[in-house]
Design a protein around this motif. Structure first.
Motif, mmCIF file in Angstrom:
data_model
loop_
_atom_site.group_PDB
_atom_site.id
_atom_site.type_symbol
_atom_site.label_atom_id
_atom_site.label_comp_id
_atom_site.label_asym_id
_atom_site.label_seq_id
_atom_site.Cartn_x
_atom_site.Cartn_y
_atom_site.Cartn_z
ATOM 1 N N ILE A 63 83.345 -33.345 39.240
ATOM 2 C CA ILE A 63 83.935 -33.924 40.292
ATOM 3 C C ILE A 63 84.902 -33.229 40.640
ATOM 4 O O ILE A 63 86.275 -32.194 40.333
ATOM 5 C CB ILE A 63 84.721 -35.035 39.558
ATOM 6 N N GLN A 64 84.815 -32.078 42.086
ATOM 7 C CA GLN A 64 85.858 -31.711 42.816
ATOM 8 C C GLN A 64 86.733 -32.410 42.759
ATOM 9 O O GLN A 64 87.177 -33.192 43.746
ATOM 10 C CB GLN A 64 85.363 -31.250 43.643
ATOM 11 N N ALA A 65 88.259 -32.404 42.771
ATOM 12 C CA ALA A 65 89.567 -32.236 42.073
ATOM 13 C C ALA A 65 90.228 -31.360 42.309
ATOM 14 O O ALA A 65 90.057 -30.467 41.402
ATOM 15 C CB ALA A 65 89.619 -33.315 41.428
ATOM 16 N N ASP A 66 91.839 -31.976 43.181
ATOM 17 C CA ASP A 66 92.946 -31.647 42.708
ATOM 18 C C ASP A 66 94.196 -31.776 42.053
ATOM 19 O O ASP A 66 94.256 -33.027 41.735
ATOM 20 C CB ASP A 66 93.700 -30.695 44.219
ATOM 21 N N ALA A 67 93.494 -30.757 40.785
ATOM 22 C CA ALA A 67 94.714 -31.507 39.346
ATOM 23 C C ALA A 67 95.971 -31.824 40.162
ATOM 24 O O ALA A 67 96.864 -32.707 39.703
ATOM 25 C CB ALA A 67 94.650 -30.936 37.804
ATOM 26 N N ALA A 68 97.093 -31.204 41.038
ATOM 27 C CA ALA A 68 97.948 -31.892 41.605
ATOM 28 C C ALA A 68 98.550 -32.641 42.591
ATOM 29 O O ALA A 68 99.595 -32.538 43.058
ATOM 30 C CB ALA A 68 98.875 -30.287 41.668
ATOM 31 N N GLU A 69 96.946 -33.111 42.957
ATOM 32 C CA GLU A 69 97.445 -33.882 44.157
ATOM 33 C C GLU A 69 97.060 -35.823 43.143
ATOM 34 O O GLU A 69 96.096 -36.316 42.918
ATOM 35 C CB GLU A 69 96.596 -33.842 45.023
ATOM 36 N N SER A 97 94.383 -37.695 44.591
ATOM 37 C CA SER A 97 92.736 -36.821 43.679
ATOM 38 C C SER A 97 92.354 -37.284 42.778
ATOM 39 O O SER A 97 91.527 -37.174 42.345
ATOM 40 C CB SER A 97 92.568 -35.486 44.707
ATOM 41 N N MET A 98 93.327 -37.257 41.144
ATOM 42 C CA MET A 98 93.099 -37.247 40.663
ATOM 43 C C MET A 98 93.062 -38.564 40.373
ATOM 44 O O MET A 98 91.925 -39.135 39.639
ATOM 45 C CB MET A 98 94.336 -36.996 40.047
#
Length: 255
Positions: free
Chosen positions: A57-63, A66-67
């Motif tokens: 899964i493409q995701a930004d951990a800091a958002e 998104s998580m």
């Protein structure tokens, strides 16, 4: 039987290095694994390599949003969530007197805020017996030059883990931290193999066991913390660094 038979795990930063090695080991031990990362190409490559037991899964951990989407997708596909390995992080040099503030803040955002967002997003799905594993670093305490942001971020992980333990213990959720030392991951690669070997030899000289670690060796400790073998392990920090943190004067450079 595998140590994680029937378990579902989420690993942030699972598209390379320690995260990828951990995903591979978890699958071998019977788990279904969702991995996240920001690079779709590397996510696709890992997914192809590890097969149908992995969900990339493409995701930004800091958002946080998104998580939340990544966690929801994990549960939608695999049905539940038992293990969270908040592994995503970056290590950019931030020399005092020569660092753009945006670089400093980016390290803290990904390494600290990203961990908080990951655990908060996962929390609604975690039940009694679940395991949360955070990724620290020996850089938090070794005073390495030009690593103020990274050291601060990993020191924050230790502090945040203690708070998580207090908050999640009443729910029967375990929180522990793995603390890697110098590990042979792509982050260490230089422009030529010769330069990489030279760097590794220099680092090995500062480690009592006289070598850098392998991602698989970190993954083995994460597996222990994720499994029921660690059912009464709560709030622990396990350092995996060949002795560099506990006995630095035992390194070859001093002998």
């Amino acid at each position: 039987m595998g140590k994680l038979d029937g378990k579902v795990a989420l690993i942030t930063g699972g598209n390379s290095g320690i995260g990828m090695s951990t995903a591979k080991l978890f699958i071998a031990e019977g788990a279904k694994v969702a991995i996240t990362g920001r690079n779709q190409t590397s996510l696709n490559a890992v997914s192809e390599k590890l097969g149908s037991s992995v969900l990339a899964i493409q995701a930004d951990a800091a958002e946080l949003e998104s998580m939340e989407k990544a966690v929801s997708k994990t549960v939608a596909v695999f049905g539940k969530l038992d293990v969270v390995f908040a592994n995503a992080g970056i290590s950019s040099p931030t020399p005092l007197g020569g660092t753009d503030l945006s670089f400093f803040e980016e390290v803290l955002k990904i390494n600290v805020t990203g961990v908080f967002c990951t655990v908060q997003a996962a929390l609604p799905y975690l039940k009694e017996g679940a395991s949360v594993i955070l990724s620290g670093s020996t850089r938090a305490t070794d005073g390495a030059p030009q690593r103020s942001a990274y050291a601060a971020s990993k020191g924050a992980i230790s502090s945040m883990a203690r708070v998580f333990v207090s908050e999640l213990s009443p729910r029967g959720i375990r929180v522990n931290t793995v603390v890697p030392g110098a590990t042979r991951t792509p982050i260490w690669n230089k422009s030529t193999p010769e330069e990489t070997m030279k760097l590794e030899a220099a680092r090995a000289n500062t480690i009592p066991l006289n070598r850098m670690g392998y991602p698989e060796e970190i993954a083995n400790v994460v597996l222990f913390l994720a499994s029921d073998d660690a059912s009464f392990v709560q709030g622990a920090e396990i350092t995996v660094d060949g002795g560099a943190r506990s006995a630095p004067l035992g390194a070859p450079i001093y002998l």
